[in-house]
Structures are given as structure tokens and as C-alpha cells.
Write an enzyme that holds these catalytic residues in place. Structure first.
Site: not given
Length: 160
Positions: A51, A53-55, A58
Site C-alpha cells: 500500500t 504509505v506502508c511501502t 518500510l
């Protein structure tokens, strides 16, 4: 639902399946918080693999991994997706930290960070070598995350 732990609280034990990309090999195994005693751990809870923001989050932590590890810390990404999804995510983005699967959200519940619709709130916890919560960042909506430099600065305040 339990509340998020307070700074200074000793965190409970958990063991989750996960894996870590090393070159072209994705090493699978179980990750235990108790087995990390003696060194700090950064627990980065995120809502979902691949996703936007998650990408960004991380990838930021993977890019800053040496800075975080120089403080002796392990860095774990934790979400509800299974280990196969984590392997695809790690390979597609060349993520170098372990990604753990909290499929039933039991660990997220114990940290008080489950949320309707998204599953869990984006949260980062720094655990010291004795297993005590040193620092936390818990979002209400989930669109922000602390950069790796902020985490490194917090790790630098831990006793040697």
C-alpha cells in the site's frame, strides 16, 4: 481492547512467523520478542503490504537499516498479511528487515492498536534490551510514520 503500553512497561512475549530477504533468498522462521532480550528492537506495525504509505514507511526503514542497526537494534515490520505476501512485498521492494505475520492480530490487540476497516493503526515501538518500552509512535489515522532518523535518535538515547 487493551490500551497501548506505556513507556517503561515490560512488554509481553510474542512469537510470530515471518521472513527476511537476504540477497535472493527469503529466509522463513519464527521471531520471538523474548529471544531479542539483550538488544533493542524496533517494532513497526503497518496496515498492509504494497500500500502506498506502508511501502514508503518500510522502504524508509530498509534504506536506513544500517543507521538503526548501528545502535544494535533489530527492526521488524509487522502486519496481518501472511508470510507469502510478505515475501512478495520484500522481493518487489528489496526490503531487508524481517517482515512478520500477525494474521489473527493477536499481537496488535495486545498492543492496543487494532482498528476497524484498516485492521491496525500504524505504530512504531522501540523496546530496550531489558524488554521495556522505551518510545512509541501510534497514529490515529495512519498516514504518518516516524522516519528512520527519528528512530535512530531515540535508539541513541538508550543506555549503553
Amino acid at each position: 481492547m487493551p490500551s497501548t503500553p506505556k513507556v517503561g512497561d515490560v512488554l509481553g512475549e510474542f512469537r510470530l512467523p515471518g521472513g527476511q530477504l537476504d540477497g535472493e533468498t527469503f529466509h522463513r522462521g519464527d521471531y520471538s520478542l523474548h529471544e531479542q532480550r539483550g538488544k533493542p528492537v524496533v517494532l513497526a506495525f503497518y496496515p498492509g503490504d504494497d500500500t502506498p504509505v506502508c511501502t514508503a514507511q518500510l522502504c524508509s526503514y530498509s534504506d536506513g537499516l544500517e543507521q538503526l542497526q548501528s545502535a544494535g537494534a533489530a527492526v521488524w515490520g509487522i502486519s496481518a498479511q501472511d508470510v507469502d505476501s510478505h515475501e512478495r512485498f520484500a522481493r518487489s521492494r528489496r526490503l531487508r528487515m524481517p517482515l512478520l505475520s500477525d494474521a489473527d492480530r493477536e499481537v496488535a490487540r495486545s498492543f492496543g492498536i487494532t482498528a476497524p476497516l484498516i485492521g491496525l493503526r500504524r505504530s512504531v515501538f522501540i523496546v530496550d534490551a531489558a524488554g521495556r518500552l522505551h518510545w512509541k509512535h501510534v497514529t490515529a489515522v495512519g498516514a504518518t510514520f516516524p522516519p528512520a532518523a527519528t528512530l535512530a535518535a531515540q535508539l541513541a538515547t538508550l543506555p549503553a
